[in-house]
Structure formats: C-alpha cells, structure tokens
Design a protein around this motif. Structure first.
Motif, PDB file in Angstrom:
ATOM      1  N   ALA A 160       0.828  -1.210   0.000  1.00 53.67           N
ATOM      2  CA  ALA A 160       0.000   0.000   0.000  1.00 53.67           C
ATOM      3  C   ALA A 160       0.859   1.256   0.000  1.00 53.67           C
ATOM      4  O   ALA A 160       0.569   2.220  -0.720  1.00 53.67           O
ATOM      5  N   ALA A 161       1.920   1.271   0.795  1.00 53.10           N
ATOM      6  CA  ALA A 161       2.804   2.433   0.836  1.00 53.10           C
ATOM      7  C   ALA A 161       3.567   2.586  -0.480  1.00 53.10           C
ATOM      8  O   ALA A 161       3.718   3.702  -1.000  1.00 53.10           O
ATOM      9  N   LEU A 162       4.042   1.487  -1.035  1.00 50.41           N
ATOM     10  CA  LEU A 162       4.790   1.534  -2.290  1.00 50.41           C
ATOM     11  C   LEU A 162       3.910   2.027  -3.435  1.00 50.41           C
ATOM     12  O   LEU A 162       4.368   2.774  -4.307  1.00 50.41           O
ATOM     13  N   LEU A 163       2.638   1.624  -3.431  1.00 48.41           N
ATOM     14  CA  LEU A 163       1.735   1.954  -4.534  1.00 48.41           C
ATOM     15  C   LEU A 163       0.962   3.248  -4.307  1.00 48.41           C
ATOM     16  O   LEU A 163       0.216   3.676  -5.194  1.00 48.41           O
ATOM     17  N   HIS A 164       1.125   3.861  -3.143  1.00 46.06           N
ATOM     18  CA  HIS A 164       0.259   4.975  -2.769  1.00 46.06           C
ATOM     19  C   HIS A 164       0.285   6.116  -3.784  1.00 46.06           C
ATOM     20  O   HIS A 164      -0.740   6.757  -4.032  1.00 46.06           O
ATOM     21  N   ASP A 165       1.422   6.366  -4.391  1.00 44.35           N
ATOM     22  CA  ASP A 165       1.549   7.470  -5.338  1.00 44.35           C
ATOM     23  C   ASP A 165       1.730   6.967  -6.769  1.00 44.35           C
ATOM     24  O   ASP A 165       2.363   7.645  -7.594  1.00 44.35           O
ATOM     25  N   PHE A 166       1.161   5.797  -7.080  1.00 43.47           N
ATOM     26  CA  PHE A 166       1.415   5.242  -8.409  1.00 43.47           C
ATOM     27  C   PHE A 166       0.846   6.108  -9.520  1.00 43.47           C
ATOM     28  O   PHE A 166       1.346   6.085 -10.654  1.00 43.47           O
ATOM     29  N   THR A 167      -0.192   6.906  -9.237  1.00 49.85           N
ATOM     30  CA  THR A 167      -0.720   7.766 -10.288  1.00 49.85           C
ATOM     31  C   THR A 167       0.281   8.864 -10.662  1.00 49.85           C
ATOM     32  O   THR A 167       0.278   9.332 -11.806  1.00 49.85           O
ATOM     33  N   GLU A 168       1.130   9.267  -9.729  1.00 52.65           N
ATOM     34  CA  GLU A 168       2.188  10.216 -10.084  1.00 52.65           C
ATOM     35  C   GLU A 168       3.175   9.572 -11.042  1.00 52.65           C
ATOM     36  O   GLU A 168       3.643  10.207 -12.001  1.00 52.65           O
ATOM     37  N   LEU A 169       3.511   8.308 -10.798  1.00 52.40           N
ATOM     38  CA  LEU A 169       4.395   7.590 -11.721  1.00 52.40           C
ATOM     39  C   LEU A 169       3.755   7.511 -13.107  1.00 52.40           C
ATOM     40  O   LEU A 169       4.425   7.740 -14.133  1.00 52.40           O
ATOM     41  N   LEU A 170       2.459   7.175 -13.155  1.00 52.71           N
ATOM     42  CA  LEU A 170       1.770   7.074 -14.437  1.00 52.71           C
ATOM     43  C   LEU A 170       1.734   8.417 -15.154  1.00 52.71           C
ATOM     44  O   LEU A 170       1.823   8.473 -16.391  1.00 52.71           O
ATOM     45  N   GLU A 233      -9.497   6.632   9.936  1.00 52.43           N
ATOM     46  CA  GLU A 233      -9.743   6.125  11.280  1.00 52.43           C
ATOM     47  C   GLU A 233      -9.130   4.734  11.482  1.00 52.43           C
ATOM     48  O   GLU A 233      -8.958   4.273  12.612  1.00 52.43           O
ATOM     49  N   SER A 234      -8.769   4.070  10.387  1.00 51.80           N
ATOM     50  CA  SER A 234      -8.140   2.751  10.454  1.00 51.80           C
ATOM     51  C   SER A 234      -6.668   2.897  10.843  1.00 51.80           C
ATOM     52  O   SER A 234      -5.945   3.724  10.284  1.00 51.80           O
ATOM     53  N   VAL A 235      -6.218   2.081  11.785  1.00 57.52           N
ATOM     54  CA  VAL A 235      -4.829   2.159  12.217  1.00 57.52           C
ATOM     55  C   VAL A 235      -3.896   1.768  11.082  1.00 57.52           C
ATOM     56  O   VAL A 235      -2.782   2.302  10.948  1.00 57.52           O
ATOM     57  N   GLN A 236      -4.320   0.840  10.206  1.00 57.58           N
ATOM     58  CA  GLN A 236      -3.482   0.460   9.065  1.00 57.58           C
ATOM     59  C   GLN A 236      -3.348   1.605   8.078  1.00 57.58           C
ATOM     60  O   GLN A 236      -2.269   1.827   7.511  1.00 57.58           O
ATOM     61  N   VAL A 237      -4.421   2.334   7.857  1.00 60.33           N
ATOM     62  CA  VAL A 237      -4.358   3.499   6.970  1.00 60.33           C
ATOM     63  C   VAL A 237      -3.456   4.566   7.573  1.00 60.33           C
ATOM     64  O   VAL A 237      -2.626   5.169   6.877  1.00 60.33           O
ATOM     65  N   ARG A 238      -3.581   4.810   8.891  1.00 63.57           N
ATOM     66  CA  ARG A 238      -2.704   5.776   9.557  1.00 63.57           C
ATOM     67  C   ARG A 238      -1.249   5.345   9.429  1.00 63.57           C
ATOM     68  O   ARG A 238      -0.359   6.176   9.214  1.00 63.57           O
ATOM     69  N   ASN A 239      -1.001   4.052   9.541  1.00 66.99           N
ATOM     70  CA  ASN A 239       0.342   3.499   9.387  1.00 66.99           C
ATOM     71  C   ASN A 239       0.926   3.916   8.042  1.00 66.99           C
ATOM     72  O   ASN A 239       2.059   4.416   7.949  1.00 66.99           O
ATOM     73  N   VAL A 240       0.140   3.749   6.975  1.00 67.61           N
ATOM     74  CA  VAL A 240       0.603   4.072   5.626  1.00 67.61           C
ATOM     75  C   VAL A 240       0.709   5.576   5.422  1.00 67.61           C
ATOM     76  O   VAL A 240       1.710   6.081   4.896  1.00 67.61           O
ATOM     77  N   LEU A 241      -0.318   6.323   5.831  1.00 70.42           N
ATOM     78  CA  LEU A 241      -0.335   7.762   5.592  1.00 70.42           C
ATOM     79  C   LEU A 241       0.814   8.470   6.312  1.00 70.42           C
ATOM     80  O   LEU A 241       1.428   9.395   5.766  1.00 70.42           O
ATOM     81  N   LEU A 242       1.112   8.040   7.544  1.00 68.26           N
ATOM     82  CA  LEU A 242       2.222   8.656   8.265  1.00 68.26           C
ATOM     83  C   LEU A 242       3.563   8.318   7.616  1.00 68.26           C
ATOM     84  O   LEU A 242       4.477   9.147   7.580  1.00 68.26           O
TER      85      LEU A 242
END
Length: 286
Positions: A160-170, A233-242
C-alpha cells in the motif's frame, strides 16, 4: 520463443475532462517496468526451473509498476469461473503462486522499460525517479511501523505504501508535459498545495484517480482500503499515511519544520516516547 516487447502506449499532452476520462487512458498490462527489474527477470528466466514464487517476490515487490501489472492480471483471472475465487489475492507472493512461474515470465519478462520510454525526456525521467525513491522510503517506513505494531498484514501495508503514489508515476510516463507543468507551478510557488496544482493542470486530484483505477482494475479490497486517505480512522491506513507523509517531508533532509508534528503522531501510532521514535526513524532511514 519469447514475445516481442510491448508497444509503447500513448502519451497525452492535454488533460482529460474528469477522473473517468483519465482512467480510460491507462492499461496496466501495457505499463513498462524498471530497467533493473527487466534485467533481473531475464537473468532468472535463464534458470526458470530453479525459480519459485519466493525467489521472484523480492524483484517484483520492489517495482510498483510490475506489482500493479501482476495484481491486476490476477484479478482478471479470478473473475473467470474456472479459477478459485474463495479469497482475494493480496500479496505479490500469493499472486505469483496463482499465476505460475512459466506463465509469469511469458506475460511480464518482455515488458517495455521505463528508462527506454523516457530516454529522450531526462526531466521527466528524473521526476519519475524522485517519486519512485519516495515510494521506496515510504514502504520502508510503513513496513517498520507495521512490524513494530505486530500487524498481521505487513506485506499488504508495504504494498500500500509503495503503490500509494502510483498515479504520479503514471503521469510522468503518460503525460510528462503535464507533470512538468505541475512541477513548474510548485517550484514557482512553494506554498502551492499539490491538489491545487493538480486541479489546475489535470482537472482532477490524483488521489481520486488512484482510487478509481484500483477499483477499475479490481485490486484487493484490503489494499484499496489501506491506500484510501478517507479511511483515516483505520490504524493500518494511519500506518501508511504517516509513512507517506514522513517520506515526503524528509525527501530533502530531516530539517523540514513539519517533521516534529509527524514524529508526535508516529510516536502515538507506535505507543513510544518522542526521543526513541526519532532514533527509530533515523535507523530505518539509514
């Protein structure tokens, strides 16, 4: 006999009118892969009988574009009735097991190469590489956070973290002129927010396109959820966003004035005190 490299997809000098229009422009199977990835795949292919899914995972999982190609292909297989669809394939390793080693090489080893694609556009290639480096740093931070938290979905959180900005790559690949215009606007006005620059140049916000493409390509629901900032609100999402935020703020060093606020939130996520959190982050980054 190997198949010839995939034809170079179209590039766009003008923006689409909306997210749906942009989404129609992208085909995951036509995307290029990194030159290092292509070289490694060709080397492994020469000893295909000795290669297994775990050996391939490290190479595939380090390339966000190849990861997208593989996961979207597996999603298309799962839609066919003769494949087992009892569960979502959420990790690169599981996807490789499902596809099989020989079919994987036939499908992906001869993909086009990013560095060839942008070889005559050095500024665009540099922009692409900056996003890629940031994505890898974010993935490293996110993985370390998830391991510290003893999360059972570490591999998906890393993806999720690696792919989070894939639209910028595209964007750098498919619309380099527009990507350079966004970079120019932000260089001229450092206070200009990314979403404002994107709206001005692209008519959309890239996170909205990201969610649309992940849904269109039927990527794993857990992966889609973890990359969605609206699920904060998801701890996993916070993990990635931070992890993403810290990678952005430290891209030019550790003196960004926003970093102390990041540290406070990361310390809370990890249930640690501030000073040990600083030390942990420096260790991860080194």
């Amino acid at each position: 006999m190997t198949t010839p490299p995939a034809a170079r997809p179209l590039t766009y000098a003008t923006p689409a009118h909306d997210v749906a229009g942009w989404a129609r422009r992208f085909d995951p199977m036509a995307m290029p892969i990194l030159a290092d990835t292509a070289a490694t795949l060709q080397s492994l292919r020469e000893n295909e009988d000795e290669v297994d899914a775990h050996l391939l995972t490290e190479t595939v999982a380090a390339d966000p574009l190849l990861t997208l190609k593989l996961l979207s292909h597996v999603a298309s297989l799962q839609r066919r009735s003769h494949f087992d669809t009892r569960g979502d394939i959420e990790t690169v390793t599981a996807a490789l097991v499902m596809v099989g080693i020989a079919p994987f090489f036939r499908l992906f080893a001869d993909s086009s190469v990013v560095e060839d694609w942008l070889g005559d556009q050095p500024e665009a290639l540099e922009g692409f590489r900056k996003v890629l480096i940031r994505a890898h740093r974010a993935a490293n931070f996110a993985t370390a956070f998830a391991v510290h938290r003893m999360d059972h979905d570490v591999a998906v959180i890393r993806e999720a973290a690696l792919l989070h900005d894939f639209t910028e790559l595209l964007l750098w690949l498919h619309a380099p002129t527009l990507a350079l215009e966004i970079a120019r606007l932000q260089a001229e006005d450092p206070a200009l927010r990314s979403v404002v620059a994107q709206e001005r140049v692209l008519n959309i916000h890239l996170p909205d396109l990201q969610q649309a493409l992940m849904t269109q390509w039927r990527l794993p629901p857990l992966l889609v959820k973890i990359t969605n900032a609206r699920q904060s609100e998801s701890v996993q999402v916070r993990n990635v966003l931070l992890a993403i935020r810290l990678a952005r703020h430290t891209s030019s060093g550790w003196d960004n004035p926003a970093i102390p606020d990041d540290i406070v939130e990361i310390a809370s996520l990890l249930n640690m005190r501030i000073e040990p959190t600083w030390a942990l982050l420096r260790d991860i980054d080194e």
